[in-house]
Design a protein around this motif. Structure first.
Motif, PDB file in Angstrom:
ATOM      1  N   GLU A 166       0.822  -1.214   0.000  1.00  0.00           N
ATOM      2  CA  GLU A 166       0.000   0.000   0.000  1.00  0.00           C
ATOM      3  C   GLU A 166       0.855   1.263   0.000  1.00  0.00           C
ATOM      4  O   GLU A 166       0.432   2.306  -0.486  1.00  0.00           O
ATOM      5  CB  GLU A 166      -0.928  -0.014   1.212  1.00  0.00           C
ATOM      6  CG  GLU A 166      -1.976  -1.135   1.143  1.00  0.00           C
ATOM      7  CD  GLU A 166      -2.886  -1.144   2.366  1.00  0.00           C
ATOM      8  OE1 GLU A 166      -2.651  -0.330   3.282  1.00  0.00           O
ATOM      9  OE2 GLU A 166      -3.806  -1.975   2.403  1.00  0.00           O
ATOM     10  N   SER A 169       4.302   3.248  -4.409  1.00  0.00           N
ATOM     11  CA  SER A 169       3.631   4.133  -5.373  1.00  0.00           C
ATOM     12  C   SER A 169       3.473   3.500  -6.750  1.00  0.00           C
ATOM     13  O   SER A 169       2.694   3.982  -7.569  1.00  0.00           O
ATOM     14  CB  SER A 169       4.410   5.451  -5.502  1.00  0.00           C
ATOM     15  OG  SER A 169       5.742   5.196  -5.947  1.00  0.00           O
ATOM     16  N   SER A 170       4.236   2.436  -7.038  1.00  0.00           N
ATOM     17  CA  SER A 170       4.139   1.809  -8.358  1.00  0.00           C
ATOM     18  C   SER A 170       2.860   0.982  -8.447  1.00  0.00           C
ATOM     19  O   SER A 170       2.585   0.147  -7.585  1.00  0.00           O
ATOM     20  CB  SER A 170       5.361   0.925  -8.619  1.00  0.00           C
ATOM     21  OG  SER A 170       5.413  -0.107  -7.664  1.00  0.00           O
ATOM     22  N   GLU A 171       2.095   1.205  -9.485  1.00  0.00           N
ATOM     23  CA  GLU A 171       0.810   0.538  -9.670  1.00  0.00           C
ATOM     24  C   GLU A 171       0.952  -0.569 -10.695  1.00  0.00           C
ATOM     25  O   GLU A 171       1.576  -0.398 -11.737  1.00  0.00           O
ATOM     26  CB  GLU A 171      -0.237   1.560 -10.134  1.00  0.00           C
ATOM     27  CG  GLU A 171      -1.637   1.005 -10.248  1.00  0.00           C
ATOM     28  CD  GLU A 171      -2.608   2.067 -10.706  1.00  0.00           C
ATOM     29  OE1 GLU A 171      -3.491   2.458  -9.933  1.00  0.00           O
ATOM     30  OE2 GLU A 171      -2.472   2.519 -11.868  1.00  0.00           O
ATOM     31  N   SER A 173      -0.792  -2.216 -13.356  1.00  0.00           N
ATOM     32  CA  SER A 173      -1.999  -1.962 -14.151  1.00  0.00           C
ATOM     33  C   SER A 173      -1.834  -2.483 -15.573  1.00  0.00           C
ATOM     34  O   SER A 173      -0.733  -2.780 -16.027  1.00  0.00           O
ATOM     35  CB  SER A 173      -2.312  -0.465 -14.177  1.00  0.00           C
ATOM     36  OG  SER A 173      -1.264   0.255 -14.804  1.00  0.00           O
ATOM     37  N   THR A 187      -6.383  -2.458 -12.546  1.00  0.00           N
ATOM     38  CA  THR A 187      -5.219  -2.603 -11.680  1.00  0.00           C
ATOM     39  C   THR A 187      -5.258  -3.982 -11.026  1.00  0.00           C
ATOM     40  O   THR A 187      -6.336  -4.553 -10.806  1.00  0.00           O
ATOM     41  CB  THR A 187      -5.199  -1.521 -10.587  1.00  0.00           C
ATOM     42  OG1 THR A 187      -6.399  -1.599  -9.820  1.00  0.00           O
ATOM     43  CG2 THR A 187      -5.057  -0.142 -11.202  1.00  0.00           C
ATOM     44  N   SER A 189      -3.777  -6.479  -7.843  1.00  0.00           N
ATOM     45  CA  SER A 189      -3.110  -6.601  -6.552  1.00  0.00           C
ATOM     46  C   SER A 189      -3.278  -8.026  -6.053  1.00  0.00           C
ATOM     47  O   SER A 189      -4.191  -8.744  -6.480  1.00  0.00           O
ATOM     48  CB  SER A 189      -3.672  -5.606  -5.532  1.00  0.00           C
ATOM     49  OG  SER A 189      -5.046  -5.864  -5.291  1.00  0.00           O
ATOM     50  N   SER A 205     -11.673   0.907 -13.192  1.00  0.00           N
ATOM     51  CA  SER A 205     -11.395   2.303 -12.845  1.00  0.00           C
ATOM     52  C   SER A 205     -12.313   2.825 -11.747  1.00  0.00           C
ATOM     53  O   SER A 205     -12.024   3.868 -11.136  1.00  0.00           O
ATOM     54  CB  SER A 205     -11.541   3.186 -14.102  1.00  0.00           C
ATOM     55  OG  SER A 205     -12.828   3.021 -14.670  1.00  0.00           O
ATOM     56  N   ASP A 207     -12.853   1.040  -9.086  1.00  0.00           N
ATOM     57  CA  ASP A 207     -12.401   0.268  -7.917  1.00  0.00           C
ATOM     58  C   ASP A 207     -13.313  -0.924  -7.611  1.00  0.00           C
ATOM     59  O   ASP A 207     -13.408  -1.360  -6.458  1.00  0.00           O
ATOM     60  CB  ASP A 207     -12.282   1.174  -6.687  1.00  0.00           C
ATOM     61  CG  ASP A 207     -11.289   0.629  -5.666  1.00  0.00           C
ATOM     62  OD1 ASP A 207     -10.288   0.013  -6.094  1.00  0.00           O
ATOM     63  OD2 ASP A 207     -11.516   0.801  -4.457  1.00  0.00           O
TER      64      ASP A 207
END
Length: 394
Positions: A166, A169-171, A173, A187, A189, A205, A207
């Protein structure tokens, strides 16, 4: 030999040198004409036992040597490095050229000077036809059918560990395309929920997680390799149609792994899919294949330029850099860089094969010959005048 006979022979020489000079001026005036092939004038002697003896013009011969090839930067300009002729047609008849100054007009590849269409071979059916790209103006969208996960998830990470973290900062995607070419961003995770077991989340997008709870687990064997299972999610195109996208996770060490001693670092690769593509560029390779590149990076090769081989003695220059074959000409058709046919140089043209030094040397020879023959006529005329004067008692 009579005195008048000498005059007639000299006149035939004057006529021959005039024909030579005319041909040389034609050659030199076309020194910058693409694909131009010079001519040589042929002469034969007449029987020396007749009053009409001298020289006669017996024809002209095309000089089919290779001209220099220069780059023009125009994608539709073509040159042949080696043997062969481009084939042009107006639908009823075929003519041939080496000029190669082509352009697209009404989606057809045509000769710039005459608007005659360039013949090509359709790759999917091997038929000879006009090179027409009307059916290739755009590339339809291709829907994404699968994505692939690769990399590593640290095996000794504590339960409830999340990747990407969390505070990272790198996503992770990716973007996929639907049936209408619409683009959708997601994205990824992953969360460790048990030993050798991680939970996968794919969020849009808004979420919203796209995976169902019963279909979002990645399990690893004792060797740290993913146990392949069917993971997929669905998206909707602009018309509301469902489109399923497969998630590939297991391909040995090439897939997603869970190994001790290696940090967590995962990658997502979109395996296919593309938006609608418009024509970005055209090019021809050495084999004469037309390659169309689209704005979506898709490429097609629908045509291969057709070449012809015709004996030069069976060709006649008809202007505009074109040649016509005689009625019973032995014409052979083929592909560039195959058999007797040369290779194609895209974005280039073949220059005239006229050698200026050679032509000027010929001009000097013609000039001297003309002067000598004119002097013969002058001398013979003086002899006749002396004879005429002697008959008058002078």
């Amino acid at each position: 030999m009579s005195t008048l006979g000498a005059i007639f022979k000299s006149f035939s020489g004057i006529h021959g040198f005039t024909r030579s000079l005319d041909n040389l001026s034609h050659n030199l005036s076309n020194i910058n004409t693409p694909g131009f092939k010079g001519k040589d004038v042929l002469f034969r002697d007449m029987a020396s036992n007749t009053e009409g003896a001298g020289v006669r013009h017996s024809g002209e011969k095309l000089r089919f040597t290779q001209g220099d090839i220069v780059s023009t930067g125009r994608d539709t300009h073509l040159a042949i490095d080696g043997n062969g002729l481009f084939v042009l047609t107006d639908g009823d008849k075929k003519v041939f050229t080496r000029a190669g100054q082509f352009e697209l007009k009404n989606n057809k590849l045509v000769d710039s000077a005459s608007d005659l269409a360039v013949q090509a071979i359709k790759v999917d059916n091997l038929h000879q036809q006009v090179l027409d790209i009307s059916a290739y103006q755009y590339q339809p969208p291709k829907p994404t059918t699968s994505i692939s996960l690769s990399g590593n998830l640290k095996a000794d990470a504590p339960v409830d560990s999340v990747y990407p973290a969390e505070d990272n900062s790198s996503e992770l995607s990716f973007e996929v395309y639907d049936n209408q070419g619409g683009k959708h961003k997601f994205t990824v995770s992953l969360k460790k929920i048990a030993n050798k077991e991680w939970q996968l989340f794919v969020k849009n997008s808004n979420d919203v997680d796209m995976l169902k709870d019963a279909n979002n687990k990645i399990k690893f064997n004792v060797g740290g390799l993913a146990i392949d299972s069917k993971l997929e999610f669905s998206i909707k195109d602009l018309q509301g149609n469902d489109q399923t996208i497969q998630i590939n996770i297991g391909n040995g060490l090439q897939g997603i792994t869970s190994l001790t001693g290696a940090q967590s670092k995962a990658l997502v690769k979109v395996d296919d899919g593309a938006p609608k593509g418009d024509i970005k560029s055209l090019s021809f390779d050495r084999h004469g294949y037309l390659e169309i590149t689209y704005t979506n990076n898709e490429k097609v090769k629908p045509y291969q330029v057709l070449l012809a081989n015709v004996p030069e003695t069976q060709l006649e220059s008809i202007g505009n850099g074109m040649f016509a074959a005689s009625e019973n000409a032995e014409i052979t058709y083929g592909k560039p860089n195959n058999g007797v046919f040369g290779v194609i140089r895209g974005g280039s043209i073949e220059q005239s094969n006229i050698n200026m030094s050679k032509e000027f040397a010929e001009i000097v020879v013609v000039q001297r010959g003309y002067q000598a023959t004119a002097q013969l006529i002058n001398v013979t005329s003086q002899m006749l005048e002396e004879l005429y004067n002697s008959t008058r008692g002078r």
